[in-house]
Design an enzyme around this catalytic site. Structure first.
Site: not given
Ligand code: NAD
Length: 521
Positions: A256-257, A261, A278, A312
């Protein structure tokens, strides 16, 4: 640029919606879906609606997992671990082989669901399921290769070696943009390693998770194993946080973001557990003067507008050598003007919608900021005048002092830079906080090798004459710096899902101590 007349409710969406119900039914998606599963389905938390980003209609509702539901799932995953870890790894691989076949059987329907719920075009939706199948195949082979090293002991009559044991319950947190494949990268590998797991998908794409989980449940039940793969749909701030703090979970693999992370990294490190992070990217391509334009154009356009810029690994910055800058910019603008924006389920469409209204606002804000900082919009720049979260893929001529180019805006914005020499281009490429994917287009061996050398790209992925997006699962996937440093998928990424044990075995009749220490009694 939009192909559908302004303001119209596109008729093809209506037709698709009717056809849609069939494949949802085939995948077991109903009007109201329980969002927790440990083999059975239940859920006592609040309701979560899933919307189609194309036309905005509600697809279905999910009954989320409550804290009690989460605890039940953890208990079941812990119990399943006791038998799953003792199942021989190749036998675990056999279950994953069957899961790969089951995903193949449902590839078309699953691809449509990904496309319908997330908004990526159909061929990318099916490609995502293919990626899940590929990693299942990889994991099957891996189940016979979970090898350790042997070392020579300094003590006579002693043997020393490493072995790898299953770790326990793995928490898998996934992002909306790869609602099936990212789970599969983790789940297939963790399963052959002997771990059980709990998946918390994005609340923006819960139905894809439910469909994947249903397939997994069937395959595992047929093999007499339940509770190995589990699902909890719920908010990051509720179920997600509970998982982060849970000492029953020795590893959290989170995608995720960077913001998410950082939070996960802090909490999980605080209890001395492990994480695989990631996170976001800010990926760039360098185009040298001798690059082959026939390769550059499709790679840049697909990289920047594919998945509507919501990968990503999407290409967000392009550095073009001065002597070919104008020519490259012109051909890109022409290609952008020929793109079809529309229903992702229509095979002619190149660019589907953004995931939600918030994503459209973020794109609009980023463009406004770029212009304020001296950027020039060369093509696109606006929201499409039609229902749904559609935006025009945008190219902005940028300069290196702009702050906005350092951010990952999850939308199809490409910042275009002119450069003089390769070292300058590499410095600009590396000069951001993220470090996921990078590429150079060149026919010059020296430029290619410089880019790949220690003073070249600082990213986890570095390609030559290939764009930044669309990695193969055979390699380890992940990035450096704020991208989190985690690695998933191929190569030896499996080691993160196991615990290493160093064993020394004495087959002599003496008890010599290491380092020649004497301790005579
Ligand atoms: P996001 O960070 O908003 O959410 C990702 C996940 O994290 C969701 O399931 C969310 O519910 C969970 N989450 C958020 N806060 C949390 C917490 N405090 N505890 C546990 N879980 C929590 O990201 P998004 O908008 O769904 O996805 C887009 C982002 O993901 C972009 O930044 C993209 O670059 C990244 N991404 C990275 C990769 C990689 O492999 N590097 C792959 C896909 C997406």
């Amino acid at each position: 640029m939009c192909v559908v007349p302004a303001g119209a409710e596109p008729t093809e969406f209506k037709e698709n919606r009717i056809a849609m119900r069939d494949f949802l039914t085939r995948l077991g998606i109903e009007e109201m879906n329980p969002g927790a599963s440990d083999g059975e389905w239940f859920g006592s938390g609040g309701e979560l609606e899933s919307f189609c980003p194309t036309a905005g209609e509600r697809i279905a509702v999910v009954r989320q997992a409550s804290a009690d539901d989460y605890d039940r799932v953890v208990k079941r995953a812990g119990k399943a671990f006791e038998t799953w870890r003792m199942t021989p790894a190749p036998a675990r691989g056999e279950v994953i082989r069957q899961l790969g076949l089951a995903m193949r059987d449902h590839k078309k329907d699953l691809g449509m669901l990904v496309s319908y719920e997330m908004g990526k075009i159909l061929s990318e939706g099916e490609g995502e399921i293919q990626e899940a199948i590929d990693i299942a195949d990889f994991a099957v082979g891996l189940s016979r290769q979970l090898y350790g090293l042997t070392m020579h002991s300094e003590r006579p009559g002693h043997r020393m070696y490493e072995q790898w044991h299953p770790l326990g319950i793995v928490g898998i947190v996934t992002a909306f943009n790869f609602p099936a494949a990212v789970w599969a990268w983790n789940a297939m590998i963790a399963a052959v390693c002997g771990d059980t797991m709990i998946w918390k998908p994005s609340s923006k794409t819960p139905l894809t998770a439910i469909a994947m989980q249903k397939i997994a449940n069937r395959v595992f039940a047929d093999n007499g194993h339940e509770g190995v793969m589990n699902l909890v749909v719920g908010r990051g701030s509720e179920v997600g946080e509970r998982m982060l703090h849970d000492r029953n979970i020795p590893l959290i693999s989170a995608t995720g973001s960077c913001r998410m992370g950082r939070r996960i990294g802090e909490v999980v490190a605080g209890r001395l557990a492990r994480s695989i992070l990631e996170l976001g990217g800010n990926n760039a391509i360098i185009v040298t003067a001798d690059a082959d334009p026939a390769l550059v154009l499709p790679a840049v356009v697909f990289g920047a507008v594919g998945t509507a810029g919501q990968r990503c690994t999407s290409t967000r910055r392009l550095f073009v050598e001065r002597s070919v800058f104008d020519r490259t910019a012109e051909s890109l603008i022409k290609a952008y003007k020929s793109l079809t924006i529309g229903d992702p389920l229509d095979e002619k469409t190149h660019v589907g919608p953004l995931i939600d209204e918030g994503a459209v606002k973020e794109m609009e804000e980023a463009i406004a900021k770029a212009v304020e900082e001296g950027g020039e919009v060369l093509v696109g720049g606006k929201r499409c005048d039609r229902p749904g979260n559609f935006v025009e893929p945008t190219i902005i001529k940028a300069h290196k002092d702009m702050k906005i180019v350092r951010d990952e805006t999850f939308a199809p914005i490409l910042y275009l830079f002119e450069y003089g020499d390769l070292d300058e281009a590499i410095a600009m490429q590396n000069g951001v906080d993220q470090g996921l994917s990078s590429a150079i287009f060149t026919t010059n061996l020296l430029s290619a090798e410089t880019f790949l050398s220690h003073r070249g790209s600082d990213c986890g992925i570095a390609n030559v004459n290939i764009g930044t997006s669309g990695a193969e699962i055979g390699g380890a996937f992940g990035g450096e710096k704020d991208t989190g440093g985690g690695r998933e998928a191929g190569s030896d990424s499996w080691k993160a899902y196991m615990r290493r044990q160093t064993c020394t075995l004495n087959w002599s009749r003496e008890l010599p101590l290491a380092q020649g220490v004497h301790f005579d009694l």
